[in-house]
Design an enzyme around this catalytic site. Sequence first.
Site, mmCIF file in Angstrom:
data_model
loop_
_atom_site.group_PDB
_atom_site.id
_atom_site.type_symbol
_atom_site.label_atom_id
_atom_site.label_comp_id
_atom_site.label_asym_id
_atom_site.label_seq_id
_atom_site.Cartn_x
_atom_site.Cartn_y
_atom_site.Cartn_z
ATOM 1 C CG ASP A 237 -3.432 42.474 50.206
ATOM 2 O OD1 ASP A 237 -3.470 41.947 51.325
ATOM 3 O OD2 ASP A 237 -4.239 43.347 49.833
ATOM 4 C CG ASP B 269 -7.703 46.451 55.101
ATOM 5 O OD1 ASP B 269 -6.625 46.910 54.701
ATOM 6 O OD2 ASP B 269 -8.254 45.467 54.576
HETATM 7 C C1 DGJ Z 1 -6.587 44.288 51.549
HETATM 8 C C2 DGJ Z 1 -5.629 45.360 51.958
HETATM 9 O O1 DGJ Z 1 -5.440 45.332 53.329
HETATM 10 C C3 DGJ Z 1 -6.112 46.704 51.461
HETATM 11 O O2 DGJ Z 1 -5.263 47.716 51.895
HETATM 12 C C4 DGJ Z 1 -6.204 46.674 49.973
HETATM 13 O O3 DGJ Z 1 -4.927 46.540 49.411
HETATM 14 C C5 DGJ Z 1 -7.099 45.537 49.536
HETATM 15 N N1 DGJ Z 1 -6.713 44.292 50.117
HETATM 16 C C6 DGJ Z 1 -7.091 45.410 48.043
HETATM 17 O O4 DGJ Z 1 -7.829 44.361 47.598
#
Ligand code: DGJ
Length: 736
Positions: free
Chosen positions: A473, A543
């Site tokens: 990430d 997300d």
């Molecule tokens: C951002 C990501 O896009 C999410 O899927 C998740 O992994 C969160 N970060 C976790 O902090």
Amino acid sequence: MMKKTLFAALVACAIGGSGVVSAEDVLISTRNTSLLLRAVEGEPLKIAYYGTLINEAEVAQVWQSGMAFNRPAYPAFNTWPLDEAAIEVEHADGSISLELAVVSVTREATDNGEVVRVLSRDKAYPFEVTNCYRSYTNSDVIEVWSEISHNEKKGDVKLAQFASAYMPVHGDQVWLSHLHGCWANEANLFEEPLTAGMKVIKNRDGVRNGMSDMPEVMLSLDGKPDELSGRVIGAALCYSGNYELRIDTDIDGKYLHHFLAGIDETASQYYLKAGETFVTPEVAFTYSEEGKSGVSRNFHNWARRDGKLHNGTALRDVLLNSWEGVYFDIDTERIVKLIQGAAELGGELFVMDDGWFASEKYRRMKDDAALGDWTVDRQKLPDGIQPLIDEAKKNGLKFGIWIEPEMGNWKSSELYDKHPDWFLQYPGREPILGRGGTQMVLDLANPEVQDFVFSVVDNLMTDYPEISYMKWDANASLANYGSPYLPKNRQSHIYIEYHKGLRNVVERIRAKYPDLVLQACASGGARAGYGTLPYFDEFWGSDDTDALQRIYMQWGLSMFYPAAAMASHVSTVPNHQTGRVVPLKFRFDVAMQGRLGIEMRPSDFTPEELAFAKQAVTDYKRLRELIQQGDLYRLRSPYEGKGDVASLMYVSPDKQKAVFYGYKLKHFAGHTVPPFRMAGLDPNKNYRLHELNVADDGMKSMEGAVISGHLLMTNGIKLVLGTEYSSRVFELTAVE
Ligand code: DGJ
């Protein structure tokens, strides 16, 4: 300087083979496309043509037709015809003049095409540019990039502009298609005719270059873009950092569009040392006469088969990710329950997301602490990670884990306590803080930081060699533009050095762990891109897991990226991002467009839903090769017409199998759903229709029908799509 005859002999000898049309015309062809250059010694390299495949006899005809571009292939600032420049430099003595003239051409065959390199030198300074072209025969892609170097004695040369490539495009009805969005609403498709003036598509996030605009475009040459017909050029910049794509439309008697793509030069002037070579990222160009979907298929094939998507032809596992199920509230019991639920659903991989780590002083209870402290939180997981891996194994699952190694929490991580100088920062100024009000980006220009980022993966893999997947990430922008590592007078290298550092790290990881599956995630979909994907197996698209909104985003993403790379998860209702409630069938029907995953607690399913989900996973596994590796045909765009339906399909290369998806996005009383016409099938074959994900609403009307490819593509099928968020998925199998 070489004599012209000697030059011609050298070119001819270097060129050899079928590409020789004259010593000066350099024809670069793939299966269906050609690019034509003219390389005359002592003159600027010219570009003459890019489009449909031409043969050697037609090369002269391109010139005779008056259609040859006859423009500099890499226009230098303030050289004729004074259009937008690809390169502008300040020589060591302060002069900003540059006149590039061809010196030599070399051609080298590769396994899947060839590499052509044209060396040009400045007429007055020991300054050189090599324009490079790599063709991929089967996928119809030609990558273009530039290599810049000098040998000036008085000091460094400042590169003020350094595009990867320039491409002229003819036509008075050219339309631009590009993707734009924001967090939780990435990759929306925008289309517009190109009119006089400049259109700029750029990203200056510093870290996540798919945040906002994305670095790919399509240019439809025959007016309003169509999915299945018309001439379309596609261009994708293969870079993970800041970029700029410029299209300057000149209608002054010609209707010529000047397309330039490369690293964004804002705050990025590069001081090039004598003997050093600055290599720009590649721009991948493709051309199709089968509309936008044709360009997409070329990019997808190139990604999967020509190494632009890591392990591109490997089939992807069905996974369950813990994020929307438990967020930061990880503990052994909850994770074990998720693992068992994933196994019951037929999943193959379990991924533990954010929240599993801590240090003595800081805990990861939310997003404001412990980032950078990559040790297990023993309060949440007293026995550590190994029992979870064992539990996954016992249930027949692989195990994956979340990391965010390029960042740390400012003043709330041990990483910061020990290495404050590893954080990018303006000396003497208050930092601009990101996620959680504490997150900042590490200084990847610093080799020690690169070692640290590498060690996050390496330590986990050493301690837990059975980890088979990592979600990588990146949730903050490069907001503090100061590198404690780079010298004061080289701070303008930060954006570029960051991405060089990142690339060094991922190259090291790939050399040591070629089989580790890596997902590129950046606040959702901000790292979908060909600068990243050669090292990553997939990307997280957004997300936002709301199936309705995903239809729009996945449509956009599919323009450039194959389904194998696109992680798409079924989540709970009401959706956590939009609050929308849509049927489970609709959620599966949308998620099954890409690499299927689940992102909810399986224990939230009713027994009926569980049975439905298990069957859907079973069917997906049977069809995944077709979905992940098949040829995509987008049929009805959610962005067009009334925006009430969408549909697409994947067809196997031998046209024996296909899977069709149809969705209803809006419903009005008395509203007619138009017929769905398919594409990409063999008109001479008959196909049996088998309906998937059948929900209990009496929709089974077409089950078992046998219809010819000809009829399916010309007359289509009429679908019962009774209500909002209803959808139908059919498996098509050719029958004798
Ligand atoms: C951002 C990501 O896009 C999410 O899927 C998740 O992994 C969160 N970060 C976790 O902090």
